[in-house]
Design a protein around this motif. Structure first.
Motif, PDB file in Angstrom:
ATOM      1  N   MET A   1       6.606  -8.221   0.819  1.00  0.00           N
ATOM      2  CA  MET A   1       7.052  -7.308   1.868  1.00  0.00           C
ATOM      3  C   MET A   1       5.835  -6.595   2.459  1.00  0.00           C
ATOM      4  O   MET A   1       5.028  -6.041   1.724  1.00  0.00           O
ATOM      5  CB  MET A   1       8.045  -6.288   1.299  1.00  0.00           C
ATOM      6  N   SER A   2       5.712  -6.626   3.772  1.00  0.00           N
ATOM      7  CA  SER A   2       4.550  -6.037   4.425  1.00  0.00           C
ATOM      8  C   SER A   2       4.589  -4.517   4.326  1.00  0.00           C
ATOM      9  O   SER A   2       5.659  -3.904   4.352  1.00  0.00           O
ATOM     10  CB  SER A   2       4.499  -6.454   5.899  1.00  0.00           C
ATOM     11  N   PRO A   3       3.414  -3.869   4.209  1.00  0.00           N
ATOM     12  CA  PRO A   3       3.372  -2.410   4.076  1.00  0.00           C
ATOM     13  C   PRO A   3       3.775  -1.706   5.365  1.00  0.00           C
ATOM     14  O   PRO A   3       3.559  -2.215   6.465  1.00  0.00           O
ATOM     15  CB  PRO A   3       1.912  -2.129   3.723  1.00  0.00           C
ATOM     16  N   ALA A  33       6.289  -0.638  -0.913  1.00  0.00           N
ATOM     17  CA  ALA A  33       5.550  -1.065   0.279  1.00  0.00           C
ATOM     18  C   ALA A  33       5.387   0.068   1.286  1.00  0.00           C
ATOM     19  O   ALA A  33       4.828  -0.139   2.368  1.00  0.00           O
ATOM     20  CB  ALA A  33       6.254  -2.249   0.937  1.00  0.00           C
ATOM     21  N   ARG A 317      10.360  -2.341  10.449  1.00  0.00           N
ATOM     22  CA  ARG A 317      10.423  -3.722   9.961  1.00  0.00           C
ATOM     23  C   ARG A 317      11.113  -4.639  10.965  1.00  0.00           C
ATOM     24  O   ARG A 317      10.749  -5.813  11.101  1.00  0.00           O
ATOM     25  CB  ARG A 317      11.152  -3.762   8.624  1.00  0.00           C
TER      26      ARG A 317
END
Length: 333
Positions: A1-3, A33, A317
């Motif tokens: 999962m991208s920060p 994250a 997101r």
């Protein structure tokens, strides 16, 4: 999962910085994250933190916007406020979203000045996802614009439909205008003209007028109105939910029989209370800005502030601003 990094205006809410700090600490505990930037008085915020955290940092702001201040005054004199500094972090790319429980008018004014609007959109609108019988409904505007022209309403409808498609995954969200009746002749001139404009747009799934009682009946996925009407509708709904929660509590604690029934019905009651609890649905987006800005209720408690932070993360997101901006041109008249 991208920060994800979110800037939190920690000084502007009615309950003070303690609520923002407590919610921020819980948010980073539950989401590995997530990084948060607390904006405000460094000394006060450091004293409130239970312990240092690698994904919680503080950015100093020497001032705060108060609830009673005029937006124009804040824009001229409060450029070093926690609200303005938090929004500049989004503008400068140091954060991907901002959460504030502060003065709505000032937040809108700073947002327009610092983050800018989508091309072709005249005013931002406050949009909130509210629970309905079988799903959820996006309602806008909820207080950013007391008066709105037919063109404003049309623009709100476009943005609301695009947001509903992105957030809820609906290919053709059902779009309606809030009115005093469902008949075509009902409503003021702005609403009737906006209805005509929406009916001419083949790219929108416009279903006509709905009434206030329809907001919670899963009749539409997006409901559009001016900010005066929308804010009253929202606060009325929240008041009814709070009253219902209190009445249920009284009914199941007043007597031994009631307590026994409450114990037996506890699982069902807890699901019901989670559905209608306004704190769980706290957080309204300033739609129209080229960045994620979430407005928390000014009197939010820790749980409500946490809900607003979670919402900002979801919108980052889902890349809501980019997705709306990319599709605006083809839908604008």
């Amino acid at each position: 999962m991208s920060p994800v990094t979110i800037a939190v205006d920690a000084m502007s809410g009615d309950r003070g910085a303690a609520i923002a700090v407590a919610a921020a600490e819980e948010a980073v505990r539950e989401n590995e994250a997530l990084s948060l930037v607390l904006v405000g008085s460094r000394g006060e915020l450091e004293a409130l933190l239970s312990e240092p955290h690698p994904r919680l940092r503080i950015v100093e702001a020497t001032d705060a916007v108060h609830m009673h201040e005029r937006p124009s005054h804040a824009l001229r004199h409060k450029q070093n406020s926690s609200m303005a500094v938090a929004l500049r972090l989004v503008r400068d790319g140091e954060a991907q979203g901002c959460v504030s429980a502060g003065n709505t008018g000032a937040l809108m004014a700073f947002g327009r000045s610092l983050i800018k609007m989508y091309p072709g959109i005249e005013r931002p609108a406050i949009v909130k996802l509210i629970p309905s019988l079988r799903g959820r409904c996006h309602v806008l505007d909820l207080g950013a614009n007391v008066d709105a022209s037919a063109e404003n309403l049309y623009q709100f409808a476009i943005m609301g439909s695009l947001m509903a498609a992105a957030v809820s995954g609906l290919p053709e969200p059902r779009l309606a205008l809030l009115n005093v009746g469902e008949e075509e002749i009902k409503g003021n001139e702005q609403v009737r003209l906006a209805s005509h404009m929406l009916a001419q747009c083949d790219s929108l799934n416009y279903i006509g007028y709905v009434e206030g009682s329809d907001l919670f009946r899963d009749v539409a996925d997006v409901v559009v109105c001016d900010g005066f009407v929308g804010n009253i509708a929202l606060k009325t709904g929240e008041g009814v939910a709070a009253m219902l929660m209190e009445l249920l509590e009284q009914a199941f604690t007043r007597s031994l029989y009631g307590r026994i029934l409450g114990w037996l019905a506890r699982p069902t009651l807890m699901r019901l209370l989670r559905t209608i609890d306004p704190a769980r649905h706290n957080g309204a987006s300033l739609l129209g800005l080229q960045g994620v800005v979430v407005k928390s209720h000014g009197n939010a408690n820790e749980r409500a502030m946490l809900a607003a932070i979670r919402q900002s993360v979801r919108e980052v997101r889902l890349e809501i601003p980019r997705r709306i901006n990319e599709q605006l041109d083809e839908l604008m008249l």
